[in-house]
Write a protein that holds these residues in place. Sequence first.
Motif, PDB file in Angstrom:
ATOM      1  N   GLU A 170      -2.747 -28.445 -42.258  1.00 47.68           N
ATOM      2  CA  GLU A 170      -2.521 -29.880 -42.372  1.00 47.68           C
ATOM      3  C   GLU A 170      -1.601 -30.396 -41.264  1.00 47.68           C
ATOM      4  N   ALA A 171      -0.792 -29.512 -40.678  1.00 47.39           N
ATOM      5  CA  ALA A 171       0.149 -29.926 -39.631  1.00 47.39           C
ATOM      6  C   ALA A 171      -0.543 -30.181 -38.300  1.00 47.39           C
ATOM      7  N   HIS A 172      -1.744 -29.653 -38.125  1.00 43.17           N
ATOM      8  CA  HIS A 172      -2.453 -29.827 -36.870  1.00 43.17           C
ATOM      9  C   HIS A 172      -3.078 -31.211 -36.783  1.00 43.17           C
ATOM     10  N   ARG A 173      -3.257 -31.698 -35.557  1.00 48.35           N
ATOM     11  CA  ARG A 173      -3.948 -32.962 -35.361  1.00 48.35           C
ATOM     12  C   ARG A 173      -4.631 -32.954 -34.002  1.00 48.35           C
ATOM     13  N   LEU A 174      -5.534 -33.885 -33.824  1.00 55.99           N
ATOM     14  CA  LEU A 174      -6.289 -33.999 -32.588  1.00 55.99           C
ATOM     15  C   LEU A 174      -5.669 -35.061 -31.700  1.00 55.99           C
ATOM     16  N   HIS A 175      -5.399 -34.711 -30.448  1.00 54.64           N
ATOM     17  CA  HIS A 175      -4.866 -35.663 -29.481  1.00 54.64           C
ATOM     18  C   HIS A 175      -6.023 -36.181 -28.620  1.00 54.64           C
ATOM     19  N   PRO A 176      -6.077 -37.475 -28.322  1.00 55.36           N
ATOM     20  CA  PRO A 176      -7.191 -38.019 -27.536  1.00 55.36           C
ATOM     21  C   PRO A 176      -7.230 -37.453 -26.122  1.00 55.36           C
ATOM     22  N   ASP A 195      -3.000 -29.072 -30.590  1.00 57.53           N
ATOM     23  CA  ASP A 195      -1.633 -28.747 -30.207  1.00 57.53           C
ATOM     24  C   ASP A 195      -1.611 -27.435 -29.425  1.00 57.53           C
ATOM     25  N   PRO A 196      -0.742 -27.340 -28.421  1.00 54.10           N
ATOM     26  CA  PRO A 196      -0.671 -26.113 -27.626  1.00 54.10           C
ATOM     27  C   PRO A 196      -0.141 -24.936 -28.426  1.00 54.10           C
ATOM     28  N   ILE A 197      -0.515 -23.745 -27.987  1.00 55.51           N
ATOM     29  CA  ILE A 197      -0.093 -22.499 -28.614  1.00 55.51           C
ATOM     30  C   ILE A 197       0.651 -21.673 -27.565  1.00 55.51           C
ATOM     31  N   ALA A 198       1.803 -21.099 -27.943  1.00 57.60           N
ATOM     32  CA  ALA A 198       2.523 -20.182 -27.059  1.00 57.60           C
ATOM     33  C   ALA A 198       2.001 -18.767 -27.279  1.00 57.60           C
ATOM     34  N   THR A 199       1.852 -18.008 -26.203  1.00 54.95           N
ATOM     35  CA  THR A 199       1.393 -16.630 -26.316  1.00 54.95           C
ATOM     36  C   THR A 199       2.528 -15.674 -25.954  1.00 54.95           C
ATOM     37  N   ILE A 200       2.459 -14.452 -26.483  1.00 56.87           N
ATOM     38  CA  ILE A 200       3.491 -13.474 -26.201  1.00 56.87           C
ATOM     39  C   ILE A 200       3.459 -13.023 -24.743  1.00 56.87           C
ATOM     40  N   SER A 201       2.369 -13.322 -24.039  1.00 51.70           N
ATOM     41  CA  SER A 201       2.300 -12.988 -22.614  1.00 51.70           C
ATOM     42  C   SER A 201       2.875 -14.093 -21.736  1.00 51.70           C
ATOM     43  N   GLY A 202       3.378 -15.184 -22.371  1.00 49.42           N
ATOM     44  CA  GLY A 202       4.101 -16.198 -21.618  1.00 49.42           C
ATOM     45  C   GLY A 202       3.300 -17.397 -21.171  1.00 49.42           C
ATOM     46  N   SER A 247       0.424 -17.477 -50.157  1.00 49.74           N
ATOM     47  CA  SER A 247      -0.184 -17.357 -48.833  1.00 49.74           C
ATOM     48  C   SER A 247      -1.188 -18.467 -48.590  1.00 49.74           C
ATOM     49  N   SER A 248      -1.953 -18.842 -49.615  1.00 53.86           N
ATOM     50  CA  SER A 248      -2.918 -19.929 -49.469  1.00 53.86           C
ATOM     51  C   SER A 248      -2.206 -21.251 -49.225  1.00 53.86           C
ATOM     52  N   ALA A 249      -1.085 -21.451 -49.915  1.00 51.49           N
ATOM     53  CA  ALA A 249      -0.318 -22.686 -49.736  1.00 51.49           C
ATOM     54  C   ALA A 249       0.233 -22.782 -48.328  1.00 51.49           C
ATOM     55  N   ARG A 250       0.734 -21.645 -47.796  1.00 53.60           N
ATOM     56  CA  ARG A 250       1.249 -21.648 -46.429  1.00 53.60           C
ATOM     57  C   ARG A 250       0.149 -21.971 -45.442  1.00 53.60           C
ATOM     58  N   LEU A 251      -1.040 -21.378 -45.655  1.00 49.63           N
ATOM     59  CA  LEU A 251      -2.153 -21.631 -44.753  1.00 49.63           C
ATOM     60  C   LEU A 251      -2.578 -23.088 -44.809  1.00 49.63           C
ATOM     61  N   THR A 252      -2.626 -23.658 -46.025  1.00 47.38           N
ATOM     62  CA  THR A 252      -3.001 -25.058 -46.173  1.00 47.38           C
ATOM     63  C   THR A 252      -2.003 -25.963 -45.471  1.00 47.38           C
ATOM     64  N   ALA A 253      -0.719 -25.686 -45.633  1.00 42.51           N
ATOM     65  CA  ALA A 253       0.317 -26.495 -44.983  1.00 42.51           C
ATOM     66  C   ALA A 253       0.222 -26.390 -43.467  1.00 42.51           C
ATOM     67  N   ILE A 259      -5.973 -21.006 -32.777  1.00 40.97           N
ATOM     68  CA  ILE A 259      -6.700 -22.189 -32.312  1.00 40.97           C
ATOM     69  C   ILE A 259      -7.749 -22.599 -33.335  1.00 40.97           C
ATOM     70  N   LEU A 260      -8.425 -21.625 -33.926  1.00 36.78           N
ATOM     71  CA  LEU A 260      -9.411 -21.942 -34.957  1.00 36.78           C
ATOM     72  C   LEU A 260      -8.747 -22.593 -36.171  1.00 36.78           C
ATOM     73  N   ASP A 261      -7.530 -22.166 -36.517  1.00 43.72           N
ATOM     74  CA  ASP A 261      -6.807 -22.814 -37.616  1.00 43.72           C
ATOM     75  C   ASP A 261      -6.652 -24.304 -37.345  1.00 43.72           C
ATOM     76  N   GLY A 262      -6.232 -24.631 -36.106  1.00 40.98           N
ATOM     77  CA  GLY A 262      -6.059 -26.039 -35.750  1.00 40.98           C
ATOM     78  C   GLY A 262      -7.367 -26.799 -35.753  1.00 40.98           C
ATOM     79  N   LEU A 263      -8.417 -26.145 -35.277  1.00 41.45           N
ATOM     80  CA  LEU A 263      -9.733 -26.788 -35.240  1.00 41.45           C
ATOM     81  C   LEU A 263     -10.221 -27.101 -36.652  1.00 41.45           C
ATOM     82  N   LEU A 264     -10.108 -26.135 -37.543  1.00 38.68           N
ATOM     83  CA  LEU A 264     -10.635 -26.297 -38.891  1.00 38.68           C
ATOM     84  C   LEU A 264      -9.813 -27.258 -39.739  1.00 38.68           C
ATOM     85  N   ALA A 265      -8.617 -27.606 -39.254  1.00 36.12           N
ATOM     86  CA  ALA A 265      -7.806 -28.596 -39.961  1.00 36.12           C
ATOM     87  C   ALA A 265      -8.293 -30.013 -39.721  1.00 36.12           C
TER      88      ALA A 265
END
Length: 211
Positions: A13-19, A116-123, A4-10, A194-200
């Motif tokens: 790491e996939a997130h990045r900041l767009h200008p 990166d954008p996030i899709a929500t279950i509410s569409g 689970s830790s490895a999945r979270l780390t991966a 969103i916090l996952d992406g921020l903390l990456a």
Amino acid sequence: MTTSSARLTAAREAHRLHPPDAPPQGAPRNLPELLAGLASPLLRPAAVLVALIPREAGTQVLLTVRNLDLAHHAGQVSFPGGRVEPGESLIECALREASEEVGLEAHAVELVGFLDPIATISGFRVTPVVAHVSAAARFRADPREVAEIFEVPLAHLRHPATRGVRVVKWRGLERQTGAYQHAVHDIWGVTASILDGLLALPHADLERTAR
């Protein structure tokens, strides 16, 4: 490292900041896993402001608790934000919503970029707009939408023991979603993603010294 830790780390790491002058394009990263439960296959654009505030004790993340009377996501922890109006950019949307919901004035904001954008279950296709906010900024909750404004230290969110998972049900299906422990508030779902992406992001992109 556990699986689970490895999945979270991966994932982080996939997130990045767009200008700020190059909003992210394409489908949200988590869209495939949500397709079965989406209320609509057509994602409506939305934006949230991820406000980073320098304090003496360290950089804080601004969050809100949604009013219990709201039709959607009542009582949940969220970032200031909402759907993009016709003719409005993602940045304009995030700043407008932050002004309406928490009284944040645009002159107190220094844009950093997009996650990166996030899709929500509410569409919705939610694009996070990251910004540094002056420590002198004053906040005022709109009681029609926001029950509470609070701040969480980045240092607390970064602690490995803080991040976990939560199982929720949507249309009869069980789904796992990220969750962050907090002494008072339950932080999970899209906000946790969103916090996952921020903390990456590199610490240098997020930290500012209080003035």
